[in-house]
Design a protein around this motif. Structure first.
Motif, PDB file in Angstrom:
ATOM      1  N   SER A   1       0.607  -1.165   0.076  1.00 39.54           N
ATOM      2  CA  SER A   1      -0.198   0.039   0.129  1.00 39.54           C
ATOM      3  C   SER A   1       0.794   1.046   0.073  1.00 39.54           C
ATOM      4  CB  SER A   1      -0.933   0.045   1.202  1.00 39.54           C
ATOM      5  OG  SER A   1      -0.124  -0.188   2.399  1.00 39.54           O
ATOM      6  N   TYR A   2       0.402   2.334  -0.194  1.00 40.74           N
ATOM      7  CA  TYR A   2       1.171   3.591  -0.407  1.00 40.74           C
ATOM      8  C   TYR A   2       1.498   4.143   1.081  1.00 40.74           C
ATOM      9  CZ  TYR A   2       2.377   8.373  -1.334  1.00 40.74           C
ATOM     10  OH  TYR A   2       2.902   9.515  -1.414  1.00 40.74           O
TER      11      TYR A   2
ATOM     12  N   ASP B   1      -9.565   1.665  -2.839  1.00 42.14           N
ATOM     13  CA  ASP B   1      -8.580   1.674  -1.278  1.00 42.14           C
ATOM     14  C   ASP B   1      -8.075   0.338  -1.247  1.00 42.14           C
ATOM     15  OD1 ASP B   1      -7.560   1.969   0.942  1.00 42.14           O
ATOM     16  OD2 ASP B   1      -9.218   2.102   2.035  1.00 42.14           O
TER      17      ASP B   1
ATOM     18  N   SER C   1      -5.503  -0.310   0.855  1.00 41.91           N
ATOM     19  CA  SER C   1      -4.655  -0.212   2.147  1.00 41.91           C
ATOM     20  C   SER C   1      -4.900  -1.616   3.044  1.00 41.91           C
ATOM     21  CB  SER C   1      -5.019   1.044   3.099  1.00 41.91           C
ATOM     22  OG  SER C   1      -6.241   1.027   3.352  1.00 41.91           O
TER      23      SER C   1
ATOM     24  N   MET D   1      -1.322  -0.632  -4.133  1.00 36.40           N
ATOM     25  CA  MET D   1      -1.749   0.760  -4.578  1.00 36.40           C
ATOM     26  C   MET D   1      -2.616   0.845  -5.659  1.00 36.40           C
ATOM     27  SD  MET D   1       2.057   2.610  -4.146  1.00 36.40           S
ATOM     28  CE  MET D   1       3.028   1.433  -5.125  1.00 36.40           C
TER      29      MET D   1
ATOM     30  N   GLU E   1      -1.819   6.631  -6.360  1.00 35.61           N
ATOM     31  CA  GLU E   1      -0.769   6.528  -5.634  1.00 35.61           C
ATOM     32  C   GLU E   1       0.554   6.026  -5.964  1.00 35.61           C
ATOM     33  OE1 GLU E   1      -3.463   5.124  -1.568  1.00 35.61           O
ATOM     34  OE2 GLU E   1      -3.065   3.560  -3.355  1.00 35.61           O
TER      35      GLU E   1
ATOM     36  N   ARG F   1       1.761   9.239  -7.277  1.00 36.62           N
ATOM     37  CA  ARG F   1       2.227  10.144  -6.469  1.00 36.62           C
ATOM     38  C   ARG F   1       3.578   9.669  -5.775  1.00 36.62           C
ATOM     39  NH1 ARG F   1      -2.173  10.105  -2.716  1.00 36.62           N
ATOM     40  NH2 ARG F   1      -3.076  11.288  -4.037  1.00 36.62           N
TER      41      ARG F   1
END
Ligand SMILES: [Zn+2]
Ligand SMILES: [Zn+2]
Length: 245
Positions: free
Chosen positions: A158-159, A184, A186, A191, A195, A198
């Motif tokens: 995950s990010y 999502d 997470s 990701m 994300e 980013r």
């Protein structure tokens, strides 16, 4: 170093393709990063199995490691296939999952070696640095420095902000994008496209390769979404995609 995408699918491969697998080569030395379903078959499009010098796996989910069994059987049969003595192969994984780690070894044919986050590892011309990421099981991202370029591979995660420091300035960021904008990841530790973008933006990497792609939706949409936050070059993983950095 030359990077070739052997496989890029999340979870399982589509017809004729492979789950996670990336081949990096420099000065005649070849390392296979991750060895998911279909990788042993598909990597032979780019290299003979006997020319692989090392295998490094990020974690022990099947889409990253299941073809290690096929690779073991190749090593078992190799003396019958070729007359020249087989050159040694080194196989690396982390020890945070003992069953997973022990599964990398096979009889007296392949003996796995452990990596950890504290010790940079020289494998041929490459220096690997490992970083623990946020996934359902222990998993490590990798920063790989070659003679001419630097690669960062997120593996499955995950990010989180810290990752941008680890990936900073890489010539190529291979980032998982298992999900689309607004989804999502997470919980399971994945990701989405935004994300991944980013991360590329915060790390100021030169180029981004989106991989670990989902079995639904239109992958071009992932590129558009990542481009909403990252203005560098964005590539979409595909079988045989390659780049020299
Ligand atoms: Zn995984
Ligand atoms: Zn995966």
């Amino acid at each position: 170093m030359k990077i070739t995408v052997v496989g890029f699918w999340h979870a399982y491969p589509e017809a004729g393709e492979a789950a996670s697998g990336y081949l990096i080569e420099e000065n005649g030395f070849s390392v296979l990063i991750d060895c998911g379903s279909g990788v042993v078959s598909n990597v032979q499009r780019y290299i003979k199995l006997e020319h692989i010098d090392a295998v490094v796996v990020s974690h022990y989910h099947n889409d990253h490691v299941s073809d290690i069994g096929a690779f073991h059987y190749f090593r078992l049969l190799q003396p019958y296939i070729q007359t020249a003595p087989a050159k040694p192969v080194r196989v690396f994984g982390h020890r945070d999952d003992r069953n997973g780690f022990s599964g990398l070894s096979y009889k007296n044919i392949v003996e796995a070696e452990a990596y950890d986050e504290n010790t940079p590892l020289q494998i041929g011309p490459f220096v690997f640095q490992f970083y623990p990421v946020q996934h359902a099981v222990p998993c490590f991202a990798m920063r790989i420095q070659g003679n001419s370029g630097c690669l960062f591979y997120t593996a499955d995660t995950s990010y989180f902000e810290k990752m941008a420091e680890w990936a900073e300035g890489a010539d190529l960021l291979i980032a998982e994008a298992s999900l689309y904008s607004g989804q999502d990841g997470s919980g399971p530790g994945h990701m989405n496209s935004v994300e991944a973008g980013r991360l590329a933006a915060h790390a100021e990497v030169k180029e981004l390769l989106l991989t670990h792609l989902p079995h639904f939706g239109n992958h071009q949409q992932l590129v558009k979404e990542a481009a909403s936050v990252y203005d560098g070059m964005i590539h979409l993983a595909a079988s045989g995609w390659n780049k020299t950095i």
